[in-house]
Write an enzyme that holds these catalytic residues in place. Structure first.
Site, short mmCIF file in Angstrom:
data_model
loop_
_atom_site.label_atom_id
_atom_site.label_comp_id
_atom_site.label_asym_id
_atom_site.label_seq_id
_atom_site.Cartn_x
_atom_site.Cartn_y
_atom_site.Cartn_z
N TYR A 295 54.11 -17.27 20.50
CA TYR A 295 53.57 -17.58 21.83
C TYR A 295 54.52 -18.43 22.66
O TYR A 295 54.23 -18.74 23.82
CB TYR A 295 52.23 -18.31 21.70
CG TYR A 295 51.13 -17.43 21.17
CD1 TYR A 295 51.19 -16.97 19.87
CD2 TYR A 295 50.08 -17.02 21.96
CE1 TYR A 295 50.22 -16.14 19.35
CE2 TYR A 295 49.11 -16.18 21.46
CZ TYR A 295 49.18 -15.74 20.15
OH TYR A 295 48.23 -14.91 19.66
N LYS B 4 51.52 -16.74 6.47
CA LYS B 4 52.07 -15.52 5.88
C LYS B 4 53.46 -15.86 5.35
O LYS B 4 54.48 -15.25 5.71
CB LYS B 4 52.10 -14.41 6.96
CG LYS B 4 52.47 -13.05 6.46
CD LYS B 4 51.39 -12.37 5.64
CE LYS B 4 51.91 -11.08 5.03
NZ LYS B 4 50.98 -10.48 4.06
N ASP C 96 46.55 -12.50 5.14
CA ASP C 96 45.80 -11.24 4.97
C ASP C 96 44.65 -11.42 3.98
O ASP C 96 43.52 -11.00 4.22
CB ASP C 96 46.72 -10.06 4.58
CG ASP C 96 47.75 -10.41 3.51
OD1 ASP C 96 47.76 -11.56 3.04
OD2 ASP C 96 48.53 -9.51 3.13
N ASP D 273 44.82 -17.20 16.51
CA ASP D 273 44.28 -16.34 17.57
C ASP D 273 43.44 -15.23 16.94
O ASP D 273 42.27 -15.00 17.29
CB ASP D 273 45.44 -15.78 18.40
CG ASP D 273 44.99 -15.20 19.72
OD1 ASP D 273 43.78 -15.17 19.99
OD2 ASP D 273 45.86 -14.75 20.49
O1 LIG Z 1 46.28 -16.09 27.18
C1 LIG Z 1 45.73 -15.01 26.97
O2 LIG Z 1 45.63 -14.15 27.85
C2 LIG Z 1 45.14 -14.71 25.63
C3 LIG Z 1 45.02 -15.92 24.76
C4 LIG Z 1 44.10 -15.77 23.62
O3 LIG Z 1 43.72 -14.70 23.21
C5 LIG Z 1 43.60 -16.98 22.98
O4 LIG Z 1 44.09 -18.05 23.27
O5 LIG Z 1 42.73 -16.87 22.11
MG LIG Z 2 42.44 -14.90 21.49
#
Ligand SMILES: O=C(O)CCC(=O)C(=O)O
Ligand SMILES: [Mg+2]
Ligand SMILES: NC(=O)C1=CN([C@@H]2O[C@H](COP(=O)(O)OP(=O)(O)OC[C@H]3O[C@@H](n4cnc5c(N)ncnc54)[C@H](OP(=O)(O)O)[C@@H]3O)[C@@H](O)[C@H]2O)C=CC1
Length: 405
Positions: free
Chosen positions: A151, A218, A272, A296
């Site tokens: 990210y 992982k 997993d 996420d």
């Molecule tokens: O920033 C986004 O558009 C998605 C972020 C996301 O899915 C989250 O932070 O859970």
């Molecule tokens: Mg999300």
């Protein structure tokens, strides 16, 4: 009552005035619908509990589509300034285009304000129909690292001069076998970023009397990023919380596999396998700490186990500021239909009230929400799974919650 800014005391605790100014971002898509309900329910609960002695002074700030409309920018500096000034804020979801266009505003807010812990509690509300047999066994809190990993936004499009340059470097200087014409993304995970996240997770486990913290990674495949996350996590637990934590290995060596009283168990699972553990043995897990991408994915999977994204709250917390938001996104197909479940943003607001130390409205909203669900008066997402439910709109659901206070 005119609003004042929350301030932070020297020991890091909050000094919350009777009428704190709290900035809010309405959000894109379903944001306006769920925000309107959240605000109304919170205001009603605060009024009922404190009879005007305490009141939130809401301050609208802009991000996303509304910001472009109002200011010509996606994320105006004035929004960041307001969150820095007022310390605690709440937001609706913001849209991010797929495969092209600007980077996520949600991720940018977390990075710019250094909100390094994404905290997402997952618990079951009695009466919600779930796809699993024993949803009441799910009671986990995800601590997701919020600033690093894939990210970080270090990536280059296939065929771009930057991607070709990196591929050339990897092939020639590093001896790596990368196919020409690939898209490239970089996954940074640092000792600093890992340790401060795991520190927060363990401190939470201590404060909330939780039995274990599981590092989800992982690391068998990504040894020097996810594997390092696991190793740094154990190291932090040993070095800073050695007197109150015990690792699984130690527990087997010294206590025949039985967790000693007063010790928080630190364990790790490969990601997993962890996805099947949360389904098959949820009661063995409590606090979970993990890198950004794992967190996420796992947040939405856990939300499904207790009835879906409509009831999944969250918070982005750093050492300075806190920004509360639901786990889900803008659900664009439902935008403006007054249809979706506002529960996730409302429960994020409840987390915010708890963060302010306003416990009475926290209890009141949670009780009223539980009653509303038990009465089977719910939004479409819960109604479609329940027998004999009355399907309510987003706003009517909010009014039913207020009616049950
Ligand atoms: O920033 C986004 O558009 C998605 C972020 C996301 O899915 C989250 O932070 O859970
Ligand atoms: Mg999300
Ligand atoms: N923090 C943020 O602001 C986030 C932003 N996003 C962004 O949101 C956009 C849309 O993402 P998408 O992948 O569709 O994911 P969403 O989370 O927006 O929606 C996926 C599905 O989840 C269900 N859902 C979501 N919210 C609710 C709710 N309040 N009540 C009931 N059901 C709900 C709906 O299911 P069903 O169809 O079954 O009814 C919906 O279609 C993207 O641009 C993404 O980047 C995504 C996640 C977080």
């Amino acid at each position: 009552m005119s609003g004042k800014a929350i301030t932070v005391n020297e020991d890091g605790s909050l000094n919350v005035p009777e009428s704190p100014v709290i900035p809010f971002i309405e959000g894109d898509g379903i944001g306006p619908d769920i925000w309107a309900v959240t605000r109304k329910v919170i205001d009603a609960a605060v009024e009922k509990c404190y009879g005007g002695d305490r009141k939130i002074d809401w301050l609208e700030v802009y991000a996303g589509e509304k910001a472009v409309e109002k200011t010509g920018e996606w994320l105006p500096e004035s929004t960041l300034e307001a969150i820095r000034k007022y310390i605690v804020a709440i937001k609706g979801p913001l849209t991010t285009p797929v495969g092209e266009g600007m980077r996520s505003l949600n991720v940018t807010l977390r990075q710019v304000l250094d909100l390094y812990a994404c905290v997402r509690p997952v618990r079951y509300f009695q009466g919600v129909v779930s796809p699993v047999k024993t949803p009441e066994k799910v009671n986990m809190v995800v601590f997701r690292e919020n600033t690093e990993d894939v990210y970080a936004g270090i990536e280059w499009q296939a065929g771009s001069p930057e991607a070709d340059k990196v591929i050339d470097f990897l092939q020639k200087e590093m001896g790596a076998d990368v196919r020409d014409g690939s898209g490239i993304g970089i996954k940074p995970i640092s000792e600093f970023g890992t340790k401060r996240l795991v520190r927060k997770a363990i401190q939470y486990a201590i404060d909330q009397n939780r039995s274990s913290v599981t590092l989800v990674h992982k690391g068998n495949i990504m040894k020097y990023t996810e594997g390092a996350f696991r190793n740094w996590g154990y190291e932090l637990a040993r070095d800073e919380f050695g007197d109150v934590t015990i690792s699984e290995d130690e527990m087997w060596e010294k206590f025949d596999g039985k967790q000693p009283e007063g010790k928080i168990l630190i364990k790790d699972r490969i990601a997993d396998a962890m996805f099947q553990q949360i389904l098959l043995r949820p009661d063995e897990y409590s606090v979970l700490a993990m890198p950004n991408l794992n967190g996420d994915y796992m947040s939405d999977a856990l939300a499904a186990q207790v009835g879906g994204l409509g009831m999944a709250p969250g918070a982005n917390i750093g050492d300075g500021y806190a920004l509360f938001e639901a786990t889900h996104g803008t659900a664009p197909k439902y935008a403006g239909q007054d249809k979706v479940n506002p529960g996730s943003l409302l429960l994020s607001g409840v987390m915010m009230l708890e963060y302010l130390g306003w416990q009475e409205p926290v209890d009141m909203i949670q009780r009223a929400l539980s009653t509303t669900i038990s009465n089977k008066t719910v939004t479409y997402d819960l109604a479609r799974q329940m027998e004999g439910a009355t399907k309510l709109s987003c706003s009517a659901f909010g009014d039913a919650i207020i009616g049950n206070m």
